[in-house]
Write a protein that holds these residues in place. Structure first.
Motif, PDB file in Angstrom:
ATOM      1  N   GLU A 100      -5.618   8.641  -3.603  1.00 57.39           N
ATOM      2  CA  GLU A 100      -5.173   7.297  -3.235  1.00 57.39           C
ATOM      3  C   GLU A 100      -6.053   6.225  -3.858  1.00 57.39           C
ATOM      4  O   GLU A 100      -5.562   5.164  -4.241  1.00 57.39           O
ATOM      5  CB  GLU A 100      -5.161   7.139  -1.710  1.00 57.39           C
ATOM      6  CG  GLU A 100      -4.009   7.841  -1.038  1.00 57.39           C
ATOM      7  CD  GLU A 100      -4.020   7.650   0.464  1.00 57.39           C
ATOM      8  OE1 GLU A 100      -5.125   7.556   1.047  1.00 57.39           O
ATOM      9  OE2 GLU A 100      -2.935   7.586   1.041  1.00 57.39           O
ATOM     10  N   GLN A 101      -7.340   6.468  -3.966  1.00 55.92           N
ATOM     11  CA  GLN A 101      -8.244   5.495  -4.567  1.00 55.92           C
ATOM     12  C   GLN A 101      -7.955   5.326  -6.051  1.00 55.92           C
ATOM     13  O   GLN A 101      -8.147   4.245  -6.603  1.00 55.92           O
ATOM     14  CB  GLN A 101      -9.699   5.922  -4.358  1.00 55.92           C
ATOM     15  CG  GLN A 101     -10.153   5.760  -2.929  1.00 55.92           C
ATOM     16  CD  GLN A 101     -11.544   6.323  -2.704  1.00 55.92           C
ATOM     17  OE1 GLN A 101     -12.124   6.939  -3.597  1.00 55.92           O
ATOM     18  NE2 GLN A 101     -12.065   6.134  -1.501  1.00 55.92           N
ATOM     19  N   ASN A 102      -7.498   6.359  -6.686  1.00 60.05           N
ATOM     20  CA  ASN A 102      -7.198   6.289  -8.110  1.00 60.05           C
ATOM     21  C   ASN A 102      -5.791   5.751  -8.382  1.00 60.05           C
ATOM     22  O   ASN A 102      -5.464   5.466  -9.519  1.00 60.05           O
ATOM     23  CB  ASN A 102      -7.346   7.664  -8.759  1.00 60.05           C
ATOM     24  CG  ASN A 102      -8.780   8.125  -8.782  1.00 60.05           C
ATOM     25  OD1 ASN A 102      -9.690   7.294  -8.784  1.00 60.05           O
ATOM     26  ND2 ASN A 102      -9.007   9.423  -8.785  1.00 60.05           N
ATOM     27  N   MET A 103      -4.982   5.633  -7.335  1.00 62.00           N
ATOM     28  CA  MET A 103      -3.635   5.103  -7.521  1.00 62.00           C
ATOM     29  C   MET A 103      -3.703   3.621  -7.850  1.00 62.00           C
ATOM     30  O   MET A 103      -4.605   2.916  -7.423  1.00 62.00           O
ATOM     31  CB  MET A 103      -2.789   5.298  -6.254  1.00 62.00           C
ATOM     32  CG  MET A 103      -2.288   6.697  -6.081  1.00 62.00           C
ATOM     33  SD  MET A 103      -1.303   6.904  -4.592  1.00 62.00           S
ATOM     34  CE  MET A 103      -0.041   5.704  -4.787  1.00 62.00           C
ATOM     35  N   LEU A 104      -2.764   3.171  -8.585  1.00 63.35           N
ATOM     36  CA  LEU A 104      -2.708   1.762  -8.946  1.00 63.35           C
ATOM     37  C   LEU A 104      -1.998   0.988  -7.847  1.00 63.35           C
ATOM     38  O   LEU A 104      -0.940   1.384  -7.390  1.00 63.35           O
ATOM     39  CB  LEU A 104      -1.959   1.606 -10.263  1.00 63.35           C
ATOM     40  CG  LEU A 104      -2.504   2.456 -11.423  1.00 63.35           C
ATOM     41  CD1 LEU A 104      -1.589   2.327 -12.620  1.00 63.35           C
ATOM     42  CD2 LEU A 104      -3.906   2.052 -11.755  1.00 63.35           C
ATOM     43  N   GLU A 106      -0.262  -2.735  -6.406  1.00 58.91           N
ATOM     44  CA  GLU A 106       0.667  -3.722  -6.959  1.00 58.91           C
ATOM     45  C   GLU A 106      -0.060  -4.852  -7.680  1.00 58.91           C
ATOM     46  O   GLU A 106       0.351  -5.285  -8.753  1.00 58.91           O
ATOM     47  CB  GLU A 106       1.526  -4.283  -5.823  1.00 58.91           C
ATOM     48  CG  GLU A 106       2.624  -5.198  -6.289  1.00 58.91           C
ATOM     49  CD  GLU A 106       3.474  -5.707  -5.133  1.00 58.91           C
ATOM     50  OE1 GLU A 106       4.224  -6.652  -5.360  1.00 58.91           O
ATOM     51  OE2 GLU A 106       3.372  -5.160  -4.026  1.00 58.91           O
ATOM     52  N   LYS A 107      -1.173  -5.335  -7.120  1.00 52.97           N
ATOM     53  CA  LYS A 107      -1.916  -6.438  -7.739  1.00 52.97           C
ATOM     54  C   LYS A 107      -2.444  -6.041  -9.111  1.00 52.97           C
ATOM     55  O   LYS A 107      -2.402  -6.827 -10.055  1.00 52.97           O
ATOM     56  CB  LYS A 107      -3.079  -6.863  -6.839  1.00 52.97           C
ATOM     57  CG  LYS A 107      -2.648  -7.592  -5.602  1.00 52.97           C
ATOM     58  CD  LYS A 107      -3.849  -8.000  -4.786  1.00 52.97           C
ATOM     59  CE  LYS A 107      -3.409  -8.680  -3.494  1.00 52.97           C
ATOM     60  NZ  LYS A 107      -4.556  -9.051  -2.658  1.00 52.97           N
ATOM     61  N   GLU A 108      -2.936  -4.820  -9.205  1.00 55.18           N
ATOM     62  CA  GLU A 108      -3.471  -4.368 -10.483  1.00 55.18           C
ATOM     63  C   GLU A 108      -2.373  -4.282 -11.536  1.00 55.18           C
ATOM     64  O   GLU A 108      -2.556  -4.702 -12.678  1.00 55.18           O
ATOM     65  CB  GLU A 108      -4.149  -3.016 -10.312  1.00 55.18           C
ATOM     66  CG  GLU A 108      -4.899  -2.570 -11.543  1.00 55.18           C
ATOM     67  CD  GLU A 108      -5.703  -1.314 -11.312  1.00 55.18           C
ATOM     68  OE1 GLU A 108      -6.180  -0.758 -12.302  1.00 55.18           O
ATOM     69  OE2 GLU A 108      -5.853  -0.895 -10.157  1.00 55.18           O
ATOM     70  N   ILE A 109      -1.230  -3.763 -11.139  1.00 61.69           N
ATOM     71  CA  ILE A 109      -0.113  -3.655 -12.084  1.00 61.69           C
ATOM     72  C   ILE A 109       0.347  -5.034 -12.517  1.00 61.69           C
ATOM     73  O   ILE A 109       0.607  -5.276 -13.699  1.00 61.69           O
ATOM     74  CB  ILE A 109       1.046  -2.843 -11.455  1.00 61.69           C
ATOM     75  CG1 ILE A 109       0.594  -1.399 -11.243  1.00 61.69           C
ATOM     76  CG2 ILE A 109       2.285  -2.893 -12.344  1.00 61.69           C
ATOM     77  CD1 ILE A 109       1.557  -0.556 -10.466  1.00 61.69           C
ATOM     78  N   MET A 110       0.423  -5.994 -11.579  1.00 63.11           N
ATOM     79  CA  MET A 110       0.850  -7.349 -11.906  1.00 63.11           C
ATOM     80  C   MET A 110      -0.174  -8.030 -12.831  1.00 63.11           C
ATOM     81  O   MET A 110       0.192  -8.837 -13.667  1.00 63.11           O
ATOM     82  CB  MET A 110       1.040  -8.170 -10.638  1.00 63.11           C
ATOM     83  CG  MET A 110       2.180  -7.655  -9.745  1.00 63.11           C
ATOM     84  SD  MET A 110       3.752  -7.560 -10.597  1.00 63.11           S
ATOM     85  CE  MET A 110       4.220  -9.258 -10.567  1.00 63.11           C
ATOM     86  N   SER A 111      -1.452  -7.692 -12.660  1.00 58.58           N
ATOM     87  CA  SER A 111      -2.476  -8.294 -13.518  1.00 58.58           C
ATOM     88  C   SER A 111      -2.309  -7.845 -14.972  1.00 58.58           C
ATOM     89  O   SER A 111      -2.684  -8.555 -15.886  1.00 58.58           O
ATOM     90  CB  SER A 111      -3.871  -7.957 -12.999  1.00 58.58           C
ATOM     91  OG  SER A 111      -4.157  -6.593 -13.207  1.00 58.58           O
ATOM     92  N   TRP A 112      -1.738  -6.676 -15.195  1.00 56.62           N
ATOM     93  CA  TRP A 112      -1.496  -6.240 -16.561  1.00 56.62           C
ATOM     94  C   TRP A 112      -0.515  -7.179 -17.249  1.00 56.62           C
ATOM     95  O   TRP A 112      -0.659  -7.491 -18.414  1.00 56.62           O
ATOM     96  CB  TRP A 112      -0.925  -4.836 -16.586  1.00 56.62           C
ATOM     97  CG  TRP A 112      -1.871  -3.762 -16.132  1.00 56.62           C
ATOM     98  CD1 TRP A 112      -3.212  -3.873 -15.947  1.00 56.62           C
ATOM     99  CD2 TRP A 112      -1.523  -2.428 -15.812  1.00 56.62           C
ATOM    100  NE1 TRP A 112      -3.727  -2.690 -15.520  1.00 56.62           N
ATOM    101  CE2 TRP A 112      -2.714  -1.765 -15.434  1.00 56.62           C
ATOM    102  CE3 TRP A 112      -0.338  -1.715 -15.808  1.00 56.62           C
ATOM    103  CZ2 TRP A 112      -2.735  -0.433 -15.059  1.00 56.62           C
ATOM    104  CZ3 TRP A 112      -0.361  -0.387 -15.445  1.00 56.62           C
ATOM    105  CH2 TRP A 112      -1.547   0.241 -15.067  1.00 56.62           C
ATOM    106  N   GLY A 113       0.490  -7.598 -16.490  1.00 58.16           N
ATOM    107  CA  GLY A 113       1.474  -8.520 -17.057  1.00 58.16           C
ATOM    108  C   GLY A 113       0.820  -9.838 -17.445  1.00 58.16           C
ATOM    109  O   GLY A 113       1.114 -10.409 -18.491  1.00 58.16           O
TER     110      GLY A 113
END
Length: 124
Positions: A100-104, A106-113
């Motif tokens: 779970e700690q290694n899972m991405l 939502e905020k991290e995924i949005m920051s890629w955009g």
């Protein structure tokens, strides 16, 4: 003289009790008595007045069959059933937490955009 017979008069009895309907019988104590009925009365007097009991068993010790030493050795050889124990799954909670700690999130995924937009702005 029999094995459970003391002084030719008293015999050893084992007392088992059950505290509630769903519970199991548990060995409580041993007692000396001249006969089965007296052993039951003594067990009631010594035990039932102290604790709540649903059922009571009084068994003459010589009527209980115990395992012989060679039978115990045989059981030890057959008792290799570690695969049935659930202790082997104890590590899964820790492993799941690491996953779970290694899972991405939502905020991290949005920051890629956003990083992609910044990169495109610089190149334009």
């Amino acid at each position: 003289m029999a094995k459970g017979n003391i002084d030719g008069f008293y015999q050893v009895y084992e007392v088992f009790s059950k505290r509630n309907q769903k519970g199991d019988f548990q060995h409580q104590f041993s007692l000396l008595a001249p006969n089965r009925e007296m052993a039951f009365i003594m067990a009631q007097e010594n035990f039932m007045r102290r604790e709540p009991v649903v059922d009571l068993w009084v068994v003459k010790r010589e009527d209980i069959r115990m395992m012989k030493p060679e039978e115990r050795e045989m059981v030890k050889r057959l008792d290799n059933k570690d695969y049935r124990l659930t202790k082997g799954y104890g590590y899964l909670k820790k492993k799941w937490r690491q996953y779970e700690q290694n899972m991405l999130d939502e905020k991290e995924i949005m920051s890629w955009g956003e990083m992609g937009k910044e990169g495109r702005k610089k190149t334009q």
